[in-house]
Enzyme design. Structure first.
Site, short mmCIF file in Angstrom:
data_model
loop_
_atom_site.label_atom_id
_atom_site.label_comp_id
_atom_site.label_asym_id
_atom_site.label_seq_id
_atom_site.Cartn_x
_atom_site.Cartn_y
_atom_site.Cartn_z
CB CYS A 2 -0.87 0.01 1.24
SG CYS A 2 -1.87 -1.47 1.41
NE ARG A 27 4.34 1.62 -1.32
CZ ARG A 27 5.44 1.11 -0.81
NH1 ARG A 27 6.60 1.42 -1.31
NH2 ARG A 27 5.40 0.29 0.22
CD1 TRP A 74 -3.33 -4.21 -5.08
CD2 TRP A 74 -1.16 -4.64 -4.88
NE1 TRP A 74 -2.96 -4.95 -6.16
CE2 TRP A 74 -1.64 -5.23 -6.07
CE3 TRP A 74 0.17 -4.80 -4.58
CZ2 TRP A 74 -0.84 -5.96 -6.93
CZ3 TRP A 74 0.97 -5.52 -5.44
CH2 TRP A 74 0.48 -6.09 -6.61
CG ASN A 100 2.63 -0.76 3.28
OD1 ASN A 100 2.12 -1.77 2.79
ND2 ASN A 100 3.86 -0.38 2.99
N GLY A 101 0.99 -3.13 5.28
CA GLY A 101 1.54 -4.34 5.89
C GLY A 101 0.42 -5.29 6.27
CD GLU A 480 13.18 -16.89 -15.45
OE1 GLU A 480 12.61 -17.41 -16.41
OE2 GLU A 480 13.05 -15.67 -15.19
CE LYS A 484 14.16 -12.71 -16.90
NZ LYS A 484 13.06 -13.51 -16.52
CD GLU A 487 13.27 -11.61 -20.57
OE1 GLU A 487 12.23 -11.22 -21.10
OE2 GLU A 487 13.31 -12.23 -19.49
CG HIS A 503 21.67 -38.46 -25.18
ND1 HIS A 503 21.89 -39.78 -25.50
CD2 HIS A 503 21.53 -38.42 -23.84
CE1 HIS A 503 21.87 -40.52 -24.40
NE2 HIS A 503 21.65 -39.71 -23.38
CE LYS A 602 6.36 -6.90 -15.99
NZ LYS A 602 7.47 -7.85 -15.72
C1 F6R Z 1 10.24 -12.85 -19.12
C2 F6R Z 1 8.88 -12.39 -19.06
C3 F6R Z 1 7.85 -13.12 -19.86
C4 F6R Z 1 6.60 -13.33 -19.02
C5 F6R Z 1 5.47 -13.95 -19.85
C6 F6R Z 1 4.26 -14.25 -19.02
O1 F6R Z 1 11.08 -12.09 -18.31
O2 F6R Z 1 8.57 -11.47 -18.36
O3 F6R Z 1 8.34 -14.33 -20.33
O4 F6R Z 1 6.93 -14.17 -17.96
O5 F6R Z 1 5.12 -13.08 -20.89
O6 F6R Z 1 3.77 -13.11 -18.42
P1 F6R Z 1 2.73 -13.20 -17.23
O7 F6R Z 1 3.43 -13.82 -16.08
O8 F6R Z 1 2.32 -11.79 -16.97
O9 F6R Z 1 1.61 -14.06 -17.70
#
Ligand code: F6R
Length: 607
Positions: A2, A27, A74, A100-101, A480, A484, A487, A503, A602
């Protein structure tokens, strides 16, 4: 998370409260409210939804006065409705609190207060604080707040106004952040520095377990048990943009460093004496005990979290679990039989592939559990149950803290399910819960070793290929780590199952190629050491990611990125951190737009 804002001075409080809340909107928000004290009474205004709704409310019914508090919420306890929005008042309306908390023992406190005749207006944990202060008030707000918070367990940054003492704000912090801004004849307080920057650059950061009594001309600090505290005033030199990033160069780096706190929030109120108590999940009686299968649907990083989750669920709860890329499952004629749970994992809760796969499984009879970060997102509206990861807003395109907190949420879910199904004994559950409790501190230890990762990133920033190898859980984390790097640094990279090298993929290893070898899983360690030898024999440069006391692995690698020893099952939650940092620092060395990598968005709301 929050947002909190407060003002005491000679100017009208309302415009500053609203402006501060707007700056704290990052936030997260589902409702907002303000309280202003004037002429011996406190006026409250609240509204669910975005801050603009509260702005409309105060346009129609303004509040005047030069001492006030504001809050963006939130939700954690209680739906995001008008009456659950902060500030919360006591029975008389003469004391109001913003918070907040989480107050972990609020139910017990609420029962006690109800029995004593207090009347509650909301479903929140916060309201107990207002009533506790009312019960403790004997003409001294400071003392009443001290006595009230001594009864509350959990995390809090709170601020309190009292109509009988209109010339002060009393604030207390334990875990959740709180900052006081200093002016001449006026003061502000907020959850974070960005909210204060238009007004002052002189701030005092309140530390855990401290109370601030704020008047127009002074800020007096003490510990909650009453010992005086001295703290120097800090001068903030950041510009507004840097302040939003908390002084970090990029949101991604800020979010990586927020992970210990995010983990704390994920687990807050959910771990109890060797047990897990998950809010937001109400499986029908017998459902978990008779579950035949869990389908995990997700994309990208969330899918990688699902791969790790499979280990937790199969190992601890003995439930067959199948993670599927949502975009693949949709077009596969998958067989769904028996009592099934569809687990949709999505940070944003809006990824169209995940939503469509989830709808498909739901139509075919599966109950749906969403694991997500965003309150009110589409996935939360369509799922039967929701487990929030509480990572706080994630702004960088490359997901970091959402992944880590997804893993923590999955461990808690698996422990809960394992206990219900009788596949997990009490001692092991206690061990895991204790391990989870310690994780934020361990994650901080990993972050403290960032300079070692920076050195490595500088050394390998110009590599054209980087590989990640591992077995079992380490292989999932390798996927993962590799994503990272791809990308944000645009370096070609792949995660290879270490057992598969011979293999075919061993053909890719040639002299000078950096290979991250993840070695955290005891039962396959010997095999991994053999794989390291295979790579070295072809000239590969091995960077081992291993426990800090694992000298055997360290001896065989060219470099080591150490993590503190934890239960092997929890190791992914730490092991990913150096890999996130490596990707970040390579991208930085290469001069890329880290928070907004090319071609990516995003939230992927188109197919
Ligand atoms: C990688 C990344 C994407 C998301 C994917 C799913 O760093 O951010 O691979 O993980 O687009 O997104 P969400 O989790 O919002 O469904």
């Amino acid at each position: 998370m929050c947002g909190i804002m407060g003002y005491i001075g000679d100017r009208q409080a309302l415009p500053m409260l609203l402006d501060g809340l707007r700056r704290l909107e990052y936030r997260g928000y589902d409702s907002a409210g303000v309280a202003v004290v004037r002429n011996g009474r406190i006026d409250l205004r609240k509204a669910s939804g975005k801050l603009s709704r509260l702005e409309q409310v105060v346009k129609v019914a303004p509040v005047a006065g030069s001492v006030g508090l504001g809050h963006t919420r939130w939700a954690t306890h209680g739906d995001p409705t008008d009456r659950n929005a902060h500030p919360h008042a006591d029975c008389t309306g003469r004391v109001v609190v913003i918070h907040n908390g989480i107050i972990e023992n609020y139910l017990a406190l609420k029962e006690e207060l109800l029995a004593a005749g207090h009347r509650f207006q909301s479903d929140t944990d916060t309201e107990v604080l207002a009533h506790l202060i009312e019960a403790e008030y004997r003409g001294d707000l400071e003392g009443a707040v001290r006595r009230a918070v001594s009864r509350a367990h959990g995390a809090y940054a709170i601020a309190v106004l009292c109509a009988d003492e209109p010339d002060k704000i009393v604030a207390v912090r334990y875990i959740s952040p709180l900052i006081v801004g200093l002016g001449s004849g006026e003061m502000w307080m907020a959850s974070d520095i960005p909210a204060l920057l238009p007004y002052t650059r002189h701030v005092i950061v309140i530390e855990d377990g401290e109370m601030a009594v704020i008047t127009r001309d002074s800020v007096r600090l003490s510990s909650v048990d009453g010992r005086p505290v001295e703290r120097p005033i800090m001068h903030v030199t950041w510009d507004a943009e840097a302040a939003e990033k908390g002084g970090y160069a990029h949101f991604m780096l800020k979010e990586i460093h927020e992970q210990p706190r995010a983990l704390q929030e994920t687990m807050m109120g959910r771990l109890d004496e060797g047990r897990v108590v998950l809010d937001g999940i109400r499986f029908p009686p017998g459902f978990v005990e008779t579950l035949d299968k869990i389908w995990v649907v997700a994309c990208g990083t969330a899918y990688h979290a699902g791969l790790v989750g499979r280990w937790f669920l199969e190992h601890l709860a003995r439930i067959p679990t199948e993670p599927d890329l949502a975009s693949e499952l949709r077009y596969r004629d998958a067989l769904l039989a028996g009592n099934a749970l569809a687990m949709a994992i999505s940070q944003s809760g809006e990824t169209v592939d995940t939503l469509t796969a989830m709808r498909d499984l739901k139509k075919r009879g599966a109950r749906v559990l969403a694991i997500t970060n965003v309150l009110g997102s589409t996935v939360t509206r369509e799922a039967d149950d929701v487990l929030y990861i509480r990572a706080g807003p994630e702004i960088a395109v490359a997901s970091t803290k959402a992944y880590l907190t997804m893993l923590a949420a999955e461990v808690m879910l698996a422990v809960d399910m394992g206990m219900r199904r009788g596949t997990l004994d009490q001692a092991r559950a206690r061990g895991l819960v204790a391990g989870l409790h310690a994780l934020p501190g361990r994650a901080q230890e990993v972050l403290n070793r960032e300079p070692e990762v920076v050195d490595l990133a500088r050394r390998y920033a110009s590599a054209s290929d980087v590989f990640f190898i591992g077995r079992g859980l380490d292989y999932s984390v390798a996927m993962e780590g590799s994503l990272k790097l791809k990308e944000i640094s645009y370096v070609h990279s792949e995660a290879l199952a270490a057992g598969e090298l011979k293999h075919g993929t061993l053909a890719l290893i040639e002299s000078g190629v950096p290979v991250f070898a993840l070695v955290t899983q005891r039962h396959v360690k010997e095999k991994m050491l053999s794989n390291i030898q295979e790579v070295k024999a072809r000239g590969g440069l091995v960077i081992a990611l291993a426990y800090e006391d694992d000298e055997e692995t360290a001896r065989q690698a060219h470099h080591v990125l150490p993590i503190p020893r934890v239960d092997d099952l929890l190791a992914p939650i730490l092991a990913i951190i150096p890999l996130q940092l490596f990707a970040y620092h390579v991208a930085r060395e290469r001069g890329h737009d880290i928070d907004q990598p090319r071609n990516l968005a995003k939230s992927v709301t188109v197919e």
